[in-house]
Motif scaffolding. Structure first.
Motif, PDB file in Angstrom:
ATOM      1  N   ALA A  39     -14.659   4.284   7.969  1.00 35.28           N
ATOM      2  CA  ALA A  39     -15.107   4.890   9.222  1.00 35.28           C
ATOM      3  C   ALA A  39     -14.488   6.270   9.392  1.00 35.28           C
ATOM      4  O   ALA A  39     -15.152   7.211   9.824  1.00 35.28           O
ATOM      5  N   ALA A  40     -13.220   6.388   9.030  1.00 36.86           N
ATOM      6  CA  ALA A  40     -12.524   7.663   9.202  1.00 36.86           C
ATOM      7  C   ALA A  40     -13.077   8.711   8.257  1.00 36.86           C
ATOM      8  O   ALA A  40     -13.139   9.886   8.588  1.00 36.86           O
ATOM      9  N   ARG A  50      -2.504   8.783   5.119  1.00 37.14           N
ATOM     10  CA  ARG A  50      -2.927   7.838   6.161  1.00 37.14           C
ATOM     11  C   ARG A  50      -4.237   7.173   5.784  1.00 37.14           C
ATOM     12  O   ARG A  50      -4.420   5.979   5.991  1.00 37.14           O
ATOM     13  N   ALA A  54     -11.554   0.611   8.156  1.00 39.70           N
ATOM     14  CA  ALA A  54     -11.171   1.727   9.008  1.00 39.70           C
ATOM     15  C   ALA A  54     -11.172   3.016   8.203  1.00 39.70           C
ATOM     16  O   ALA A  54     -11.567   4.068   8.690  1.00 39.70           O
ATOM     17  N   LEU A  59      -3.629   4.420   3.545  1.00 37.13           N
ATOM     18  CA  LEU A  59      -2.900   3.277   4.098  1.00 37.13           C
ATOM     19  C   LEU A  59      -3.770   2.411   5.007  1.00 37.13           C
ATOM     20  O   LEU A  59      -3.466   1.251   5.249  1.00 37.13           O
ATOM     21  N   ARG A  60      -4.847   3.001   5.524  1.00 31.82           N
ATOM     22  CA  ARG A  60      -5.673   2.266   6.493  1.00 31.82           C
ATOM     23  C   ARG A  60      -6.336   1.059   5.857  1.00 31.82           C
ATOM     24  O   ARG A  60      -6.501   0.988   4.649  1.00 31.82           O
ATOM     25  N   GLU A  61      -6.792   0.177   6.740  1.00 30.78           N
ATOM     26  CA  GLU A  61      -7.630  -0.936   6.297  1.00 30.78           C
ATOM     27  C   GLU A  61      -8.858  -0.343   5.606  1.00 30.78           C
ATOM     28  O   GLU A  61      -9.358   0.691   6.031  1.00 30.78           O
ATOM     29  N   ARG A 120       0.838  -1.205   0.000  1.00 32.58           N
ATOM     30  CA  ARG A 120       0.000   0.000   0.000  1.00 32.58           C
ATOM     31  C   ARG A 120       0.870   1.251   0.000  1.00 32.58           C
ATOM     32  O   ARG A 120       0.572   2.219  -0.683  1.00 32.58           O
ATOM     33  N   GLN A 171      -4.505  13.170  14.727  1.00 30.36           N
ATOM     34  CA  GLN A 171      -3.276  12.838  13.999  1.00 30.36           C
ATOM     35  C   GLN A 171      -2.091  13.633  14.526  1.00 30.36           C
ATOM     36  O   GLN A 171      -0.991  13.111  14.642  1.00 30.36           O
ATOM     37  N   MET A 192       0.183  18.717   6.458  1.00 31.56           N
ATOM     38  CA  MET A 192      -0.846  18.028   7.229  1.00 31.56           C
ATOM     39  C   MET A 192      -1.910  17.413   6.338  1.00 31.56           C
ATOM     40  O   MET A 192      -2.312  16.273   6.533  1.00 31.56           O
ATOM     41  N   LEU A 210      -0.531  14.417   4.679  1.00 28.96           N
ATOM     42  CA  LEU A 210      -0.376  13.344   5.658  1.00 28.96           C
ATOM     43  C   LEU A 210      -1.711  12.652   5.911  1.00 28.96           C
ATOM     44  O   LEU A 210      -1.795  11.424   5.958  1.00 28.96           O
ATOM     45  N   HIS A 211      -2.766  13.445   6.044  1.00 26.94           N
ATOM     46  CA  HIS A 211      -4.077  12.864   6.317  1.00 26.94           C
ATOM     47  C   HIS A 211      -4.546  12.000   5.155  1.00 26.94           C
ATOM     48  O   HIS A 211      -5.082  10.914   5.346  1.00 26.94           O
ATOM     49  N   ILE A 214      -9.729   3.748  15.089  1.00 28.18           N
ATOM     50  CA  ILE A 214      -8.995   4.330  13.963  1.00 28.18           C
ATOM     51  C   ILE A 214      -7.600   4.767  14.420  1.00 28.18           C
ATOM     52  O   ILE A 214      -6.613   4.561  13.723  1.00 28.18           O
ATOM     53  N   HIS A 272     -15.481  10.632   9.739  1.00 33.20           N
ATOM     54  CA  HIS A 272     -15.006  11.453  10.851  1.00 33.20           C
ATOM     55  C   HIS A 272     -14.245  12.694  10.402  1.00 33.20           C
ATOM     56  O   HIS A 272     -14.106  13.622  11.168  1.00 33.20           O
ATOM     57  N   VAL A 273     -13.736  12.645   9.189  1.00 29.59           N
ATOM     58  CA  VAL A 273     -12.824  13.710   8.776  1.00 29.59           C
ATOM     59  C   VAL A 273     -13.530  15.051   8.742  1.00 29.59           C
ATOM     60  O   VAL A 273     -14.630  15.184   8.235  1.00 29.59           O
ATOM     61  N   VAL A 274     -12.865  16.031   9.336  1.00 32.11           N
ATOM     62  CA  VAL A 274     -13.362  17.398   9.262  1.00 32.11           C
ATOM     63  C   VAL A 274     -12.381  18.157   8.393  1.00 32.11           C
ATOM     64  O   VAL A 274     -11.210  18.248   8.729  1.00 32.11           O
TER      65      VAL A 274
END
Lengths: 180, 251
Positions: A168-169, A157, A165, A160-162, A113, B12, A150, A153-154, B40, A172-174
């Motif tokens: 789900a994220a 990430r 996940a 790279l997550r499952e 990944r 993060q 930043m 990076l977000h 997470i 959540h992301v704002v």
């Protein structure tokens, strides 16, 4: 708390940065041999430009940014990126000896990944997550604003997550707009 | 008073060691209450560890690279920047200012790439031996420990231990640098840690740095002619925090 650079200057300082330079070069090139060539060239370039180094600047960021710029130059000149894309995953061979079989499978998956990420995402993940640079140092190294670091990076990430996940994220992301 | 809501970006930043203590606490409270966000977060932590693990298999630096590095050091160390040491001090101050400005708290545990000094290997070996002694009925631990006597006979200066720590075993180990003292201790929350002290001017940093070494975490630092290491099973960050208390105490 420790602030970078507190350990003071010594002739070992650059030698101590070598693993970081090599690790970063490998994240960029995805090839161990090409990475060491790049580090070697960066050290020579840094030698030529030693007079432009300002001691108030972090030595680490200075060296990493020389290396980074060399990599970008090469990529423009040779289109080596495309050639390497064809050789993906060579990197992760032989380093799955840590832990058991399941862990080996997981690590291989993460390596794949990571290598599939775009170059600028590999760069921020390597600098911050692996090499331990602060956001500020990474921004200096890459010559972009901290906000850009930043958001890259977000995104990196998230990629790279499952898959679950990551989903789900996403909820959540704002914000998270890439400023670049 | 209503605290600022915790954002994904902040979680993060927390992971990357960029938050000050106040905000760290906010993020931790948030994670403790939100199982999904915590999940997470753990996933991101796992990713970071995996990537670091993947990055650990560097072969030794080739000799031409080392000599290029040495040439560069020499070049940077003289010439126009003759007062380099002084300027370095200036740089440090600038670094401090920048850190305050950005509220950067660098987790020393993240400095994973620096090669630890040789005695750190001895410290981990001593820790393992300590655990083994504890598990063996035929090996009697020596919980009576006299810092004064140790200092008189080995010139090893033992840092003052936190009051609630209980010494469960004290051993003198041979090491390349000479005799080394190892204390096995039990902390109030029943953690078993090992404190390793050797009289050696190693190249350990003055501020503790933590690494993962052969399945244990070691925080190592130097204080004058003494080199210290604390070893335990926890994450490097946790061990590093323990080590910081010693250093703060010594000042």
């Amino acid at each position: 708390m420790r602030i970078w650079g507190m350990s003071g200057w010594s002739s070992h300082e650059i030698e101590r940065e070598l693993p970081r330079l090599r690790g970063y070069a490998r994240a960029l090139t995805r090839d161990a041999v090409a990475a060491d060539d790049l580090v070697q060239e960066a050290l020579l370039r840094a030698y030529e430009r030693a007079s432009t180094y300002r001691p108030e600047r972090s030595l680490r960021s200075w060296l990493l940014s020389i290396l980074h710029n060399l990599f970008i130059d090469h990529k423009r000149r040779e289109g080596s990126e495309q050639r390497r894309n064809a050789r993906l995953s060579l990197l992760s061979e032989g380093l799955v000896a840590h832990g058991g079989q399941e862990q080996a499978v997981f690590l291989r998956e993460i390596a794949a990944r990571f290598e599939a990420l775009p170059e600028e995402h590999r760069a921020v993940i390597s600098l911050i997550s692996v090499q331990g640079l602060s956001y500020h140092e990474a921004a200096t190294t890459l010559g972009v604003p901290v906000g850009t670091v930043m958001s890259r990076l977000h995104r990196a990430r998230a990629a790279l997550r499952e898959p679950q996940a990551a989903e789900a994220a996403r909820l959540h992301v704002v914000g998270g707009k890439d400023a670049s | 008073m209503h605290p600022e809501p915790v954002t994904e970006a902040e979680i993060q930043a927390y992971l990357d060691g960029e938050l000050d203590l106040g905000r760290r606490l906010e993020v931790e409270s948030h994670l403790a209450a939100d199982a999904e966000a915590a999940h997470i977060f753990m996933e991101d932590l796992r990713l970071r560890t995996s990537l670091r693990l993947l990055a650990t298999d560097l072969a030794d630096a080739p000799p031409e690279m080392l000599s290029a590095a040495a040439r560069l050091s020499a070049r940077l160390g003289d010439g126009p920047a003759r007062s380099f040491r002084k300027l370095w001090g200036g740089r440090m101050m600038q670094g401090l200012a920048a850190a305050a400005l950005l509220m950067i708290v660098v987790l020393p545990g993240r400095d994973v790439q620096a090669r630890p000094p040789a005695y750190v290997g001895d410290a981990v070996a001593a820790y393992r031996t300590g655990l083994l002694r504890e598990a063996m009925a035929s090996q009697i631990e020596t919980p009576r420990f006299d810092a004064g006597e140790v200092q008189r006979s080995t010139r090893i200066r033992v840092p003052r231990l936190p009051a609630q720590w209980v010494v469960t075993d004290a051993q003198i180990f041979p090491s390349k640098e000479g005799p080394a003292l190892q204390l096995m201790v039990r902390t109030p929350n029943a953690k078993k840690l090992s404190l390793f002290a050797v009289r050696a001017q190693s190249d350990a940093p003055v501020a503790p740095t933590a690494v993962r070494h052969e399945g244990a975490s070691v925080a190592y630092w130097r204080e004058g002619e003494m080199s210290y290491a604390i070893t335990g099973p926890e994450a490097p960050e946790a061990i590093d925090t323990v080590a910081e208390t010693f250093v703060d105490d010594a000042v």
